[in-house]
Scaffold this motif. Structure first.
Motif, PDB file in Angstrom:
ATOM      1  N   SER A 311      48.966  24.657  42.086  1.00 22.78           N
ATOM      2  CA  SER A 311      48.031  23.587  42.453  1.00 22.78           C
ATOM      3  C   SER A 311      48.644  22.696  43.528  1.00 22.78           C
ATOM      4  N   VAL A 312      49.972  22.562  43.489  1.00 24.35           N
ATOM      5  CA  VAL A 312      50.645  21.739  44.495  1.00 24.35           C
ATOM      6  C   VAL A 312      50.519  22.398  45.871  1.00 24.35           C
ATOM      7  N   LEU A 313      50.747  23.708  45.916  1.00 22.69           N
ATOM      8  CA  LEU A 313      50.600  24.454  47.169  1.00 22.69           C
ATOM      9  C   LEU A 313      49.159  24.362  47.685  1.00 22.69           C
ATOM     10  N   PHE A 314      48.246  24.622  46.781  1.00 21.15           N
ATOM     11  CA  PHE A 314      46.806  24.581  47.069  1.00 21.15           C
ATOM     12  C   PHE A 314      46.465  23.220  47.722  1.00 21.15           C
ATOM     13  N   TYR A 315      47.055  22.166  47.178  1.00 19.58           N
ATOM     14  CA  TYR A 315      46.796  20.804  47.674  1.00 19.58           C
ATOM     15  C   TYR A 315      47.534  20.545  48.985  1.00 19.58           C
ATOM     16  N   ASP A 316      48.838  20.835  48.989  1.00 22.58           N
ATOM     17  CA  ASP A 316      49.659  20.552  50.173  1.00 22.58           C
ATOM     18  C   ASP A 316      49.190  21.320  51.395  1.00 22.58           C
ATOM     19  N   LYS A 317      48.726  22.550  51.169  1.00 22.66           N
ATOM     20  CA  LYS A 317      48.339  23.380  52.301  1.00 22.66           C
ATOM     21  C   LYS A 317      46.905  23.100  52.742  1.00 22.66           C
ATOM     22  N   LYS A 318      46.291  22.113  52.119  1.00 15.95           N
ATOM     23  CA  LYS A 318      44.949  21.651  52.528  1.00 15.95           C
ATOM     24  C   LYS A 318      43.916  22.781  52.591  1.00 15.95           C
ATOM     25  N   VAL A 319      43.907  23.603  51.547  1.00 17.61           N
ATOM     26  CA  VAL A 319      42.976  24.732  51.513  1.00 17.61           C
ATOM     27  C   VAL A 319      41.518  24.240  51.575  1.00 17.61           C
ATOM     28  N   ILE A 320      41.255  23.159  50.849  1.00 14.10           N
ATOM     29  CA  ILE A 320      39.864  22.696  50.804  1.00 14.10           C
ATOM     30  C   ILE A 320      39.381  22.243  52.184  1.00 14.10           C
ATOM     31  N   ASP A 321      40.252  21.529  52.896  1.00 14.84           N
ATOM     32  CA  ASP A 321      39.881  21.115  54.266  1.00 14.84           C
ATOM     33  C   ASP A 321      39.626  22.341  55.134  1.00 14.84           C
ATOM     34  N   LYS A 322      40.460  23.343  54.924  1.00 13.09           N
ATOM     35  CA  LYS A 322      40.316  24.559  55.718  1.00 13.09           C
ATOM     36  C   LYS A 322      38.978  25.243  55.438  1.00 13.09           C
ATOM     37  N   ILE A 323      38.614  25.282  54.149  1.00 13.00           N
ATOM     38  CA  ILE A 323      37.324  25.895  53.807  1.00 13.00           C
ATOM     39  C   ILE A 323      36.194  25.047  54.400  1.00 13.00           C
ATOM     40  N   LYS A 324      36.339  23.733  54.292  1.00 11.37           N
ATOM     41  CA  LYS A 324      35.309  22.842  54.861  1.00 11.37           C
ATOM     42  C   LYS A 324      35.116  23.117  56.347  1.00 11.37           C
ATOM     43  N   THR A 325      36.229  23.198  57.068  1.00 15.44           N
ATOM     44  CA  THR A 325      36.151  23.443  58.509  1.00 15.44           C
ATOM     45  C   THR A 325      35.462  24.782  58.787  1.00 15.44           C
ATOM     46  N   GLU A 326      35.861  25.788  57.991  1.00 11.46           N
ATOM     47  CA  GLU A 326      35.287  27.125  58.153  1.00 11.46           C
ATOM     48  C   GLU A 326      33.760  27.072  58.004  1.00 11.46           C
ATOM     49  N   PHE A 327      33.295  26.270  57.065  1.00 10.71           N
ATOM     50  CA  PHE A 327      31.860  26.249  56.778  1.00 10.71           C
ATOM     51  C   PHE A 327      31.079  25.245  57.620  1.00 10.71           C
ATOM     52  N   GLU A 328      31.809  24.440  58.360  1.00 11.17           N
ATOM     53  CA  GLU A 328      31.109  23.536  59.287  1.00 11.17           C
ATOM     54  C   GLU A 328      30.717  24.280  60.561  1.00 11.17           C
ATOM     55  N   LYS A 329      31.460  25.386  60.803  1.00  8.63           N
ATOM     56  CA  LYS A 329      31.227  26.155  62.041  1.00  8.63           C
ATOM     57  C   LYS A 329      29.785  26.623  62.128  1.00  8.63           C
TER      58      LYS A 329
END
Lengths: 329, 329
Positions: A311-329
């Motif tokens: 969960s720390v990696l998941f958080y630190d690596k900003k996966v959610i932001d990355k998914i958000k960016t992917e879906f804003e495209k």
């Protein structure tokens, strides 16, 4: 970072859950504060067994959601359960991540209802990492969704890609579609249609992949309808435990075979490491607006510790932001 | 009994196919005549290697259907192929059973088009027997049909039951439905609807079964949509070969582990026997008006010999009559 752990989820709660939190904090160099939800007194008793418990806060929750309850109903009715309280903390920004070894159905429903999906995501997905010969691969979805539509599978591909790129540091991972043959025209209506869409996406599309080739680890992100993914996962679990069980039985069957087993110990230890679900921590639930990790129902302290690490990696690596960016495209 | 064997099917044809036929005849106490289809000269050359070849007749066929051809087209166009000729012999009553290690798709299509389905059967199904802890179980369908309807699954259940009762001498075998949870309301649209229908049938319905519990062998006939069944089968293949491959690698890694491996030899031999697809012969194709066995594409002589043995049981136990009776009800 603030992490909330469902203190009453799983077969070995709360004792192994609390121990896992303590073990994580003992090893971790990062500043992390852990909240454990559950009946104050029960969790307190566990915590008192350890010295290093400063960075843990108990969040009192009187109810427990069991695996036998209909998920949606349990989430709605048991507002004072360890799981619902933990989910709300993530929703309200009081925690950055949740880990639970409790009912999978309840956690997925709860995460979707309480934390909510990322904008644009139609269905969130369970995405376990599994051991392959050349490295781990992700099978997405593994049971959060049945009767998927082709566009769901495309979204799974994009989310899996985002996770792999961020957490595993593999850029442009290969994405495969679970199918019963390698040719484009193979499969059922869902896979035929999904193939067409995946081909058009901005991903490194490998094409169809048969489950026997998954374990090579050549393809990192493998998408499937949740029913199919779940049956594959459980078939793998069943056959591995059958093989290892028989092997153990055989080794214990005579003096000679016991010696043989002893000489092969390093081989078996490596095996155990490679095939131990606990090494992989838990299963990320991708597509919701928070870091959510489903730990195995039979998690012990080691599995919980690794799920927290994940969960720390998941958080630190900003996966959610990355998914958000992917879906804003 | 007259059996026709596709002499040009599979990776090791015709040499291992011919050897398998010879080995069968050498061991068999039953009066059996074998027809081998394929190019006269090529098969003849193989046959000449053996003494005991009196009960074998070559049926000349100049063409071969490969695994890469679209099945329906291949069956229609290659009328002089070893597979089509063999199928026609069954249709015309010149042979009582067919065995082929060739293209699965072509064999299923060919059997359906040329031999034809039993009256009342909507879809014929591939039904491999697999090793379980308490005995073998059958997973039906394993890839002949995708996008199945609930009524198809019910028919698979009845055909599987008929096979198990006749060939395995197990009366009223337990019938399970592959699902992602054990409760009735679990699963996708297909399984929910199929559950309702199966409950009403005159079978020993066990309910849902998760793939990890299949290997126990508690449930003998396990029904699934062919896409799901095929992915389970291939996942099991993949993970077993990964585990056994790693084990072998580990054993060969040092002198000590080699000794360990040698001491565990009896354990591994038992393993090999239990998990060797060749022991089970081939996969029955149920629902067509003839005995049809699909042998594994990589079949060697032993696998072919066992597939022929299986076709004899299939024939002697009158499975087809039993299915017919079941569907006349």
């Amino acid at each position: 970072m603030k992490i909330v752990v469902d203190g009453m989820g799983g077969d070995n709660s709360p004792c192994e859950i609390v121990k896992g939190c303590i073990d994580f904090l003992t090893e971790s160099k990062k500043e992390v504060h852990i909240y454990i939800t559950g009946p104050q007194k029960k969790i307190e008793e566990e915590l008192e067994k350890y010295q290093n418990n400063n960075n843990i806060t108990i969040v009192d929750a009187s109810e427990v959601i069991s695996c036998n309850e209909p998920p949606a109903m349990a989430i709605r009715k048991k507002k004072d359960s360890s799981m619902v309280k933990a989910l709300r903390m993530v929703r309200d920004g009081e925690a950055d991540a949740i880990i639970s070894a409790g009912s999978t159905g309840a956690l997925l429903t709860g995460a979707t209802l309480i934390i909510g999906r990322i904008k644009g995501i139609k269905r969130a997905a369970l995405a376990p990492l599994m051991p392959g010969e050349k490295g781990p691969f992700m099978l997405i979805d593994c049971g959060a969704n049945v009767d998927c539509k082709p566009e769901n599978l495309v979204q799974f591909a994009l989310m899996g890609k985002a996770y792999f790129e961020s957490v595993m540091n593999i850029s442009d991972p290969k994405v495969g579609l679970v199918n019963i043959g390698s040719e484009e025209e193979k499969g059922n209506e869902l896979t035929k249609e999904s193939y067409k869409l995946l081909k058009e996406e901005n991903i490194n599309f490998y094409g169809n992949i048969e489950p026997r080739d998954m374990v090579s680890g050549d393809v990192q992100v493998i998408v499937a309808d949740g029913f199919v993914g779940n049956t594959i996962l459980k078939a793998i679990e069943g056959v591995s435990s059958l093989i290892f069980g028989r092997l153990k039985e055989g080794i214990y069957s005579s003096f000679k075979t016991k010696i043989g087993g002893a000489l092969l110990k390093p081989v078996f230890s490596q095996f155990k490491k490679d095939f131990d679900y606990r090494e992989y921590g838990g299963t990320p639930f991708l597509g919701v607006k928070g870091v959510c990790i489903k730990a195995h129902g039979s998690s012990d302290a080691k599995a919980i510790k690794n799920a927290i690490k994940q969960s720390v990696l998941f958080y630190d690596k900003k996966v959610i932001d990355k998914i958000k960016t992917e879906f804003e495209k």
